[in-house]
Write a protein that holds these residues in place. Structure first.
Motif, PDB file in Angstrom:
ATOM      1  N   PHE A 143      -9.976  60.384  95.294  1.00 48.20           N
ATOM      2  CA  PHE A 143      -9.275  61.066  94.266  1.00 48.20           C
ATOM      3  C   PHE A 143     -10.255  61.495  93.004  1.00 48.20           C
ATOM      4  O   PHE A 143     -11.090  60.934  93.017  1.00 48.20           O
ATOM      5  N   GLN A 144      -9.568  62.567  92.292  1.00 47.04           N
ATOM      6  CA  GLN A 144     -10.095  62.903  91.078  1.00 47.04           C
ATOM      7  C   GLN A 144     -10.571  61.574  90.282  1.00 47.04           C
ATOM      8  O   GLN A 144     -11.848  61.577  89.601  1.00 47.04           O
ATOM      9  N   HIS A 145      -9.545  60.601  89.959  1.00 50.28           N
ATOM     10  CA  HIS A 145      -9.819  59.399  89.019  1.00 50.28           C
ATOM     11  C   HIS A 145     -10.127  58.235  89.777  1.00 50.28           C
ATOM     12  O   HIS A 145      -9.981  57.150  89.433  1.00 50.28           O
ATOM     13  N   PHE A 146     -11.025  58.316  90.860  1.00 52.18           N
ATOM     14  CA  PHE A 146     -11.746  57.146  91.643  1.00 52.18           C
ATOM     15  C   PHE A 146     -10.886  56.033  92.120  1.00 52.18           C
ATOM     16  O   PHE A 146     -10.826  55.754  93.319  1.00 52.18           O
ATOM     17  N   HIS A 147      -9.890  55.624  91.378  1.00 53.24           N
ATOM     18  CA  HIS A 147      -8.858  54.534  92.052  1.00 53.24           C
ATOM     19  C   HIS A 147      -9.554  53.086  92.414  1.00 53.24           C
ATOM     20  O   HIS A 147      -8.928  52.764  93.513  1.00 53.24           O
ATOM     21  N   LEU A 148     -10.531  52.855  92.008  1.00 53.11           N
ATOM     22  CA  LEU A 148     -11.278  51.646  92.436  1.00 53.11           C
ATOM     23  C   LEU A 148     -10.582  50.501  92.000  1.00 53.11           C
ATOM     24  O   LEU A 148      -9.790  50.364  91.030  1.00 53.11           O
ATOM     25  N   PHE A 149     -10.649  49.359  92.575  1.00 52.55           N
ATOM     26  CA  PHE A 149     -10.132  48.037  92.095  1.00 52.55           C
ATOM     27  C   PHE A 149     -10.922  47.547  90.850  1.00 52.55           C
ATOM     28  O   PHE A 149     -11.991  47.171  91.046  1.00 52.55           O
ATOM     29  N   PRO A 150     -10.600  47.625  89.743  1.00 54.67           N
ATOM     30  CA  PRO A 150     -11.275  47.359  88.497  1.00 54.67           C
ATOM     31  C   PRO A 150     -11.715  45.643  88.588  1.00 54.67           C
ATOM     32  O   PRO A 150     -12.750  45.681  87.935  1.00 54.67           O
ATOM     33  N   HIS A 151     -10.972  44.894  89.131  1.00 51.94           N
ATOM     34  CA  HIS A 151     -11.149  43.361  88.990  1.00 51.94           C
ATOM     35  C   HIS A 151     -12.231  42.914  90.081  1.00 51.94           C
ATOM     36  O   HIS A 151     -12.267  41.711  90.196  1.00 51.94           O
ATOM     37  N   LYS A 152     -12.579  44.051  90.897  1.00 47.50           N
ATOM     38  CA  LYS A 152     -13.411  43.748  92.011  1.00 47.50           C
ATOM     39  C   LYS A 152     -14.599  44.092  91.886  1.00 47.50           C
ATOM     40  O   LYS A 152     -15.048  45.217  91.310  1.00 47.50           O
ATOM     41  N   THR A 153     -15.865  43.319  92.614  1.00 47.08           N
ATOM     42  CA  THR A 153     -17.071  44.102  92.420  1.00 47.08           C
ATOM     43  C   THR A 153     -17.319  45.173  93.206  1.00 47.08           C
ATOM     44  O   THR A 153     -16.317  45.565  94.065  1.00 47.08           O
ATOM     45  N   VAL A 154     -18.216  45.853  93.249  1.00 52.42           N
ATOM     46  CA  VAL A 154     -18.523  47.087  93.988  1.00 52.42           C
ATOM     47  C   VAL A 154     -18.175  46.588  95.379  1.00 52.42           C
ATOM     48  O   VAL A 154     -17.613  47.226  96.122  1.00 52.42           O
ATOM     49  N   LEU A 155     -19.160  45.552  95.847  1.00 50.44           N
ATOM     50  CA  LEU A 155     -19.149  45.286  97.218  1.00 50.44           C
ATOM     51  C   LEU A 155     -17.839  44.826  97.530  1.00 50.44           C
ATOM     52  O   LEU A 155     -17.322  45.152  98.825  1.00 50.44           O
ATOM     53  N   ASP A 156     -17.068  43.978  96.857  1.00 44.30           N
ATOM     54  CA  ASP A 156     -15.687  43.593  97.155  1.00 44.30           C
ATOM     55  C   ASP A 156     -14.731  44.986  97.170  1.00 44.30           C
ATOM     56  O   ASP A 156     -13.713  44.792  98.063  1.00 44.30           O
ATOM     57  N   ASN A 157     -15.066  45.997  96.434  1.00 46.69           N
ATOM     58  CA  ASN A 157     -14.281  47.110  96.830  1.00 46.69           C
ATOM     59  C   ASN A 157     -14.212  47.681  97.957  1.00 46.69           C
ATOM     60  O   ASN A 157     -13.168  48.199  98.639  1.00 46.69           O
ATOM     61  N   LEU A 158     -15.513  47.544  98.582  1.00 43.50           N
ATOM     62  CA  LEU A 158     -15.904  47.914  99.949  1.00 43.50           C
ATOM     63  C   LEU A 158     -15.323  47.166 101.082  1.00 43.50           C
ATOM     64  O   LEU A 158     -15.056  47.476 102.252  1.00 43.50           O
ATOM     65  N   THR A 159     -15.095  45.993 101.066  1.00 38.47           N
ATOM     66  CA  THR A 159     -14.913  44.932 101.900  1.00 38.47           C
ATOM     67  C   THR A 159     -13.488  44.652 101.939  1.00 38.47           C
ATOM     68  O   THR A 159     -13.179  44.089 102.968  1.00 38.47           O
ATOM     69  N   TYR A 160     -12.921  45.065 101.006  1.00 38.96           N
ATOM     70  CA  TYR A 160     -11.087  44.402 101.004  1.00 38.96           C
ATOM     71  C   TYR A 160     -10.533  44.924 102.158  1.00 38.96           C
ATOM     72  O   TYR A 160      -9.928  44.059 102.962  1.00 38.96           O
ATOM     73  N   ALA A 161     -10.415  46.244 102.237  1.00 34.66           N
ATOM     74  CA  ALA A 161      -9.784  46.830 103.125  1.00 34.66           C
ATOM     75  C   ALA A 161     -10.148  46.688 104.606  1.00 34.66           C
ATOM     76  O   ALA A 161      -9.182  45.974 105.619  1.00 34.66           O
ATOM     77  N   PRO A 162     -11.319  46.690 104.963  1.00 29.92           N
ATOM     78  CA  PRO A 162     -11.837  46.331 106.338  1.00 29.92           C
ATOM     79  C   PRO A 162     -11.557  44.876 106.643  1.00 29.92           C
ATOM     80  O   PRO A 162     -11.133  44.626 107.871  1.00 29.92           O
ATOM     81  N   MET A 163     -11.523  43.944 105.581  1.00 33.72           N
ATOM     82  CA  MET A 163     -11.001  42.734 106.292  1.00 33.72           C
ATOM     83  C   MET A 163      -9.721  42.412 106.275  1.00 33.72           C
ATOM     84  O   MET A 163      -9.105  41.854 107.258  1.00 33.72           O
ATOM     85  N   LYS A 164      -8.966  43.045 105.152  1.00 33.38           N
ATOM     86  CA  LYS A 164      -7.441  42.718 105.213  1.00 33.38           C
ATOM     87  C   LYS A 164      -6.603  43.523 106.414  1.00 33.38           C
ATOM     88  O   LYS A 164      -5.802  43.184 107.052  1.00 33.38           O
ATOM     89  N   VAL A 165      -7.096  44.659 106.490  1.00 35.81           N
ATOM     90  CA  VAL A 165      -6.398  45.781 107.254  1.00 35.81           C
ATOM     91  C   VAL A 165      -6.956  45.634 108.815  1.00 35.81           C
ATOM     92  O   VAL A 165      -6.402  45.749 109.904  1.00 35.81           O
ATOM     93  N   LYS A 166      -8.353  45.580 108.792  1.00 38.65           N
ATOM     94  CA  LYS A 166      -8.854  45.731 110.431  1.00 38.65           C
ATOM     95  C   LYS A 166      -9.450  44.618 110.755  1.00 38.65           C
ATOM     96  O   LYS A 166      -9.789  44.389 111.981  1.00 38.65           O
ATOM     97  N   GLY A 167      -9.296  43.355 110.081  1.00 41.23           N
ATOM     98  CA  GLY A 167      -9.527  42.158 110.563  1.00 41.23           C
ATOM     99  C   GLY A 167     -11.163  41.639 110.621  1.00 41.23           C
ATOM    100  O   GLY A 167     -11.561  40.902 111.592  1.00 41.23           O
ATOM    101  N   LEU A 168     -11.724  42.375 109.959  1.00 42.03           N
ATOM    102  CA  LEU A 168     -13.512  42.061 109.949  1.00 42.03           C
ATOM    103  C   LEU A 168     -13.470  41.038 109.638  1.00 42.03           C
ATOM    104  O   LEU A 168     -13.116  40.584 108.265  1.00 42.03           O
ATOM    105  N   SER A 169     -14.607  40.237 109.729  1.00 50.76           N
ATOM    106  CA  SER A 169     -14.895  39.045 109.086  1.00 50.76           C
ATOM    107  C   SER A 169     -15.744  39.255 107.712  1.00 50.76           C
ATOM    108  O   SER A 169     -16.294  40.493 107.607  1.00 50.76           O
ATOM    109  N   LYS A 170     -15.594  38.485 106.873  1.00 49.14           N
ATOM    110  CA  LYS A 170     -16.564  38.557 105.673  1.00 49.14           C
ATOM    111  C   LYS A 170     -17.955  39.157 105.729  1.00 49.14           C
ATOM    112  O   LYS A 170     -18.570  40.212 105.221  1.00 49.14           O
ATOM    113  N   GLN A 171     -18.582  38.551 106.745  1.00 50.90           N
ATOM    114  CA  GLN A 171     -19.915  38.722 107.035  1.00 50.90           C
ATOM    115  C   GLN A 171     -20.010  40.220 107.565  1.00 50.90           C
ATOM    116  O   GLN A 171     -21.022  41.041 106.916  1.00 50.90           O
ATOM    117  N   GLU A 172     -19.194  40.594 108.451  1.00 54.11           N
ATOM    118  CA  GLU A 172     -19.372  42.101 109.084  1.00 54.11           C
ATOM    119  C   GLU A 172     -19.184  43.148 107.932  1.00 54.11           C
ATOM    120  O   GLU A 172     -19.772  44.112 107.888  1.00 54.11           O
TER     121      GLU A 172
END
Ligand code: ADP
Ligand code: MG
Length: 240
Positions: free
Chosen positions: A83-112
């Motif tokens: 989106f134009q205005h990013f819509h990042l999760f403000p209370h999550k670190t950059v890395l946690d922004n990237l890992t949240y959905a893959p873990m929650k939705v795709k079932g990746l382990s934290k490590q993966e």
């Protein structure tokens, strides 16, 4: 990859999309341009069902996403959006922004998820920012995180809605560079943009929308040098 058939979208009495027909092949890069209010964002948002079409059908790969039986969440897993205005999760670190959905939705382990997240951060030139919070980043960095986050779901298609419009001019280039890299990976991309130079350089096709109609659908060489419609001619005269 995408087929759009007679797509209409109205908000109450306001007809915003008036019967769009087009298809987009795998690996194609399509730039959507047109005046403000012409329906570009609405069109893009229909492609991942952020807006429910009023009429018409949309297929992504083999599935008819406008079918009532379709699982909207499943569709969005395969269609990344920036989106134009990013819509990042403000209370999550950059890395946690990237890992949240893959873990929650795709079932990746934290490590993966972290391994993948770090690879993506490297790709967008932000390997050193993984522990930062979004509010510590520049606009250009935020947008690169947003792109990496969308890619973390390994989508079939990436949609961009004016990804550089909210950025200071000096940050536009770094975001366009990341998008160009993505073009070279063969990603299917639909990009709403006002960056005419970029559209001309990277797009396989230009879709020109005006008043909710798809007025032109042509390769950039054709569209920019000899637009067929008066409306596209007028638009280009203003922006070029
Ligand atoms: P663009 O992205 O080309 O500027 P939009 O798709 O955002 O155009 O908007 C097209 C038209 O639809 C505008 O007139 C806008 O005001 C209207 N519109 C967009 N979203 C909504 C909404 N959620 N409710 C009512 N009207 C909307
Ligand atoms: Mg818009």
């Amino acid at each position: 990859m995408i087929k759009v058939d007679n797509l209409h979208k109205s908000y109450g009495k306001l007809d915003v999309l008036k019967g769009i027909n087009t298809s987009i092949k795998e690996g194609e890069v399509v730039a959507v341009i047109g005046p403000s209010g012409s329906g570009k964002s609405t069109f893009l948002r229909c492609l991942n069902l952020l807006e429910q079409p009023t009429e018409g059908q949309i297929w992504i790969k083999e599935s008819n996403i406008t079918d009532n039986k379709t699982n909207i969440m499943k569709v969005r897993e395969h269609v990344g959006m920036v989106f134009q205005h990013f819509h990042l999760f403000p209370h999550k670190t950059v890395l946690d922004n990237l890992t949240y959905a893959p873990m929650k939705v795709k079932g990746l382990s934290k490590q993966e998820a972290q391994k993948q997240g770090r690879e993506l951060l490297k790709k967008v030139g932000l390997a050193d920012k993984e522990k930062q919070y979004p509010n510590k980043l520049s606009g250009g960095q935020k947008q690169r995180v947003a792109i990496a986050r969308a890619l973390a779901m390994n989508p079939d298609v990436m949609l961009f809605d004016e990804p550089t419009s909210a950025l200071d001019p000096e940050m536009v280039k770094e975001v366009l560079a990341v998008m160009k890299d993505l073009v070279h990976t063969g990603m299917t991309m639909v990009i709403v943009t006002h960056e005419m130079g970029f559209a001309r350089e990277v797009a396989d096709r230009i879709l020109f929308l005006d008043g909710g109609n798809l007025v032109e659908d042509a390769p950039p060489s054709e569209f920019f040098s000899s637009p067929k419609s008066k409306r596209a001619q007028d638009f280009l005269e203003k922006v070029l």
